[in-house]
Design an enzyme around this catalytic site. Structure first.
Site, short mmCIF file in Angstrom:
data_model
loop_
_atom_site.label_atom_id
_atom_site.label_comp_id
_atom_site.label_asym_id
_atom_site.label_seq_id
_atom_site.Cartn_x
_atom_site.Cartn_y
_atom_site.Cartn_z
N PRO A 47 0.84 -1.18 -0.13
CA PRO A 47 0.05 -0.05 0.03
C PRO A 47 0.86 1.26 0.02
CG PRO A 47 -0.15 -1.19 2.08
CD PRO A 47 0.66 -2.25 1.19
N ASN A 48 0.12 2.34 -0.80
CA ASN A 48 0.90 3.62 -0.84
C ASN A 48 1.90 3.72 -1.72
OD1 ASN A 48 -1.37 4.76 1.14
ND2 ASN A 48 -0.02 3.56 2.47
N ARG A 71 5.10 10.63 -2.64
CA ARG A 71 5.22 10.63 -1.22
C ARG A 71 6.11 10.95 -0.19
NH1 ARG A 71 4.89 4.42 1.06
NH2 ARG A 71 4.25 5.05 3.02
N TYR A 97 11.51 8.74 1.08
CA TYR A 97 11.28 7.62 -0.13
C TYR A 97 11.92 7.98 -1.48
CZ TYR A 97 8.02 5.49 3.18
OH TYR A 97 7.62 4.89 4.43
N ASN A 113 8.25 -5.81 -1.45
CA ASN A 113 8.18 -4.52 -0.47
C ASN A 113 6.80 -4.61 0.07
OD1 ASN A 113 7.90 -2.25 1.00
ND2 ASN A 113 9.17 -0.99 -0.46
N ALA A 168 3.33 -1.09 4.76
CA ALA A 168 2.93 -1.30 6.10
C ALA A 168 2.50 -2.61 6.43
CB ALA A 168 1.75 -0.32 6.15
N HIS A 183 4.60 -5.01 8.78
CA HIS A 183 4.48 -5.03 10.38
C HIS A 183 3.06 -5.73 10.87
CE1 HIS A 183 7.72 -2.37 8.96
NE2 HIS A 183 6.86 -1.63 8.59
N ASP A 224 1.91 -16.22 5.57
CA ASP A 224 1.45 -17.49 5.03
C ASP A 224 1.50 -18.01 3.61
OD1 ASP A 224 0.86 -18.07 7.62
OD2 ASP A 224 -1.11 -18.01 7.63
N GLU A 229 13.13 -9.31 0.70
CA GLU A 229 12.30 -8.49 1.31
C GLU A 229 13.09 -6.94 1.00
OE1 GLU A 229 11.47 -8.89 5.40
OE2 GLU A 229 10.79 -6.81 5.87
N HIS A 268 12.98 -2.82 1.78
CA HIS A 268 12.28 -1.49 2.13
C HIS A 268 13.18 -0.33 1.64
CE1 HIS A 268 9.40 -3.63 4.64
NE2 HIS A 268 10.60 -4.32 5.04
N ILE A 269 12.44 0.52 1.16
CA ILE A 269 13.29 1.69 0.34
C ILE A 269 14.11 2.70 1.78
CG2 ILE A 269 13.03 3.95 -0.68
CD1 ILE A 269 10.24 2.54 -2.02
N SER A 270 13.23 2.81 2.56
CA SER A 270 13.93 3.54 3.81
C SER A 270 14.45 2.53 4.93
CB SER A 270 12.61 4.39 4.55
OG SER A 270 11.77 3.36 5.11
N ARG A 310 13.42 4.26 12.13
CA ARG A 310 12.47 4.81 12.21
C ARG A 310 11.55 4.33 13.52
NH1 ARG A 310 9.66 4.76 6.56
NH2 ARG A 310 8.36 6.37 7.40
N ARG A 318 7.98 -0.11 12.93
CA ARG A 318 8.51 -0.50 11.89
C ARG A 318 9.73 -1.47 12.00
NH1 ARG A 318 6.03 3.07 8.25
NH2 ARG A 318 5.57 5.23 9.22
C1 DQA Z 1 8.16 0.75 3.55
C2 DQA Z 1 8.57 0.89 5.12
C3 DQA Z 1 7.27 0.59 5.83
O1 DQA Z 1 7.29 0.77 6.99
C4 DQA Z 1 6.32 1.84 5.35
O2 DQA Z 1 4.82 1.35 5.82
C5 DQA Z 1 6.18 1.76 3.96
C6 DQA Z 1 7.34 1.50 2.94
C7 DQA Z 1 9.69 0.98 2.84
O3 DQA Z 1 9.75 0.94 1.77
O4 DQA Z 1 10.43 1.81 3.23
O5 DQA Z 1 5.14 2.13 3.35
O6 DQA Z 1 8.18 -0.59 3.50
#
Ligand code: DQA
Length: 145
Positions: free
Chosen positions: A11-12, A19, A24, A75, A78, A81, A88, A99, A101-103, A108, A112
């Site tokens: 999501p997002n 964003r 990011y 990725n 959210a 977490h 599953d 896996e 994560h950009i950040s 943080r 997270r």
């Molecule tokens: C994220 C980190 C997550 O905590 C966050 O909810 C995201 C992006 C990242 O790519 O850094 O939406 O997965």
């Protein structure tokens, strides 16, 4: 035929580039799809990038990958977490899972710091910006031999 890697995004991430760019960056998900396709060509891998804002849809993307992909880069945003359902589904996938994560999630908020997906992933990349997707692709090429 080149092996297929599915790059799944939660999501997002459709808003990537717009964003919170201070966290990011300014590259879009389309830029990520293009850079991974170019690198994939060099590595002998085909890539397909998907994104959804819906947990159940991501579960179904993972089910489709069972039939169509040799490896998954995910990725989960959210849902990383929170989602036992995504964990599953990944446990039912037989190939390598990485896996991304950009950040740097560890720099943080503490919510997270925990990832359900890390219980399944062969490796985790965090804090390398969108370059993390390319690094994951290089790693998956090694894992697939
Ligand atoms: C994220 C980190 C997550 O905590 C966050 O909810 C995201 C992006 C990242 O790519 O850094 O939406 O997965």
């Amino acid at each position: 035929m080149a092996r297929m890697i599915h790059i799944l995004n939660g999501p997002n991430l459709n808003l990537l580039g717009k964003r919170e760019p201070e966290i990011y960056g300014r590259d879009t998900l389309e830029d990520v799809a293009q850079s991974c396709a170019t690198l994939g060509d060099a590595l002998g891998l085909e890539t397909a990038l998907y994104q959804s804002n819906h947990e159940g849809e991501i579960v179904e993307m993972i089910h489709r990958a069972r039939e169509a992909a040799s490896g998954i880069i995910i990725n989960p945003a959210a849902y990383t977490h929170t989602s036992v359902a995504i964990l599953d589904a990944l446990n039912a996938f037989e190939g390598p899972v990485l896996e991304v994560h950009i950040s740097n999630v560890h720099k943080r908020e503490s919510f997270r710091h925990h990832s359900y997906v890390s219980l399944r992933a062969e490796g985790v990349i965090a804090g390398f910006g969108v370059q993390g997707y390319e690094l994951a692709l290089r790693r998956i090429a090694v894992l697939l031999g």
